[in-house]
Motif scaffolding. Structure first.
Motif, PDB file in Angstrom:
ATOM      1  N   GLU A 189     -60.615 -21.047 -15.775  1.00 11.74           N
ATOM      2  CA  GLU A 189     -59.435 -21.431 -16.001  1.00 11.74           C
ATOM      3  C   GLU A 189     -58.876 -20.876 -17.326  1.00 11.74           C
ATOM      4  N   ALA A 190     -58.827 -19.495 -17.564  1.00 12.52           N
ATOM      5  CA  ALA A 190     -58.491 -18.904 -18.752  1.00 12.52           C
ATOM      6  C   ALA A 190     -57.006 -19.102 -18.862  1.00 12.52           C
ATOM      7  N   ARG A 228     -59.399 -17.230  -5.881  1.00 12.63           N
ATOM      8  CA  ARG A 228     -58.859 -18.644  -5.072  1.00 12.63           C
ATOM      9  C   ARG A 228     -57.633 -19.263  -6.071  1.00 12.63           C
ATOM     10  N   GLY A 229     -56.703 -18.678  -6.455  1.00 10.64           N
ATOM     11  CA  GLY A 229     -55.804 -19.258  -7.458  1.00 10.64           C
ATOM     12  C   GLY A 229     -56.140 -19.614  -8.828  1.00 10.64           C
ATOM     13  N   THR A 230     -57.281 -19.494  -9.138  1.00 13.51           N
ATOM     14  CA  THR A 230     -57.969 -19.872 -10.514  1.00 13.51           C
ATOM     15  C   THR A 230     -57.855 -18.519 -11.419  1.00 13.51           C
ATOM     16  N   ARG A 231     -57.358 -18.729 -12.360  1.00 18.55           N
ATOM     17  CA  ARG A 231     -57.375 -17.582 -13.492  1.00 18.55           C
ATOM     18  C   ARG A 231     -58.564 -17.425 -14.061  1.00 18.55           C
ATOM     19  N   GLY A 260     -54.124 -22.049 -25.204  1.00 20.01           N
ATOM     20  CA  GLY A 260     -55.182 -23.019 -24.392  1.00 20.01           C
ATOM     21  C   GLY A 260     -56.315 -22.292 -23.549  1.00 20.01           C
ATOM     22  N   GLY A 261     -56.797 -22.981 -22.818  1.00 17.39           N
ATOM     23  CA  GLY A 261     -57.962 -22.424 -22.060  1.00 17.39           C
ATOM     24  C   GLY A 261     -59.393 -22.943 -22.669  1.00 17.39           C
ATOM     25  N   LYS A 262     -60.185 -22.764 -21.568  1.00 18.29           N
ATOM     26  CA  LYS A 262     -61.726 -23.185 -21.956  1.00 18.29           C
ATOM     27  C   LYS A 262     -62.274 -21.958 -22.702  1.00 18.29           C
ATOM     28  N   GLY A 263     -63.425 -22.256 -23.353  1.00 19.37           N
ATOM     29  CA  GLY A 263     -64.050 -21.251 -24.002  1.00 19.37           C
ATOM     30  C   GLY A 263     -65.088 -20.386 -23.192  1.00 19.37           C
TER      31      GLY A 263
END
Length: 148
Positions: free
Chosen positions: A43-44, A116-119, A51-54
């Motif tokens: 979820e980059a 599948r749609g997730t960056r 934002g985004g996770k590490g």
């Protein structure tokens, strides 16, 4: 005194056993071959979005038409993420910038993808990136592959 020595001995044995299991898991993952060091950011954020996770450091393994990604610092025997070749779309590549340079290995190249749609973003060495892109392009005839 005897109780303190016993407790210290038990702690040392547990730490050594934990490290042994940790190393054994890594050997089992690498046993089948086709592995490479690969950091993952699920979820980059979109470019320009703060934002985004590490990043999470891991080991990826080729398994047929899938890449299985395992966290390095875990005891789980199963992969944390599975990426199917037909569902991976490569959006581009870049070099680490800012704090990413500290979080990733020194020679890492970041590959931006969609699955599948997730960056997501994968960070790996230049050699591993070449192999990964070759694996994507080597899809069986009739399979849609998008490699930018």
């Amino acid at each position: 005194m005897v109780l303190a020595l016993t407790v210290c001995g038990i702690v040392v044995v547990l730490v050594v056993a934990g490290l042994f299991v940790f190393g054994l898991r890594r050997r089992i993952i690498q046993r089948s071959g086709g592995t490479f060091d690969c950091s993952l950011r699920w979820e980059a954020p979109e470019p320009g979005d703060p934002g985004g996770k590490g990043w999470a450091y891991g080991v990826a393994r080729y398994n047929g038409d899938r890449v299985e990604w395992f966290r390095v610092f875990s005891y789980a025997p199963r992969p944390r993420r599975v990426l199917e070749r037909s569902a991976i779309e490569v959006a581009g590549r870049r070099v680490p910038e800012g704090e990413e340079e500290l979080a990733l290995l020194s020679d890492a190249v970041i590959l931006a993808c969609r699955h599948r749609g997730t960056r997501l973003e994968l960070a790996m060495s230049e050699d591993a990136l070449t192999g990964f892109l070759a694996w994507l392009e080597a899809a069986p005839p009739g399979q849609r592959v998008n490699v930018a």
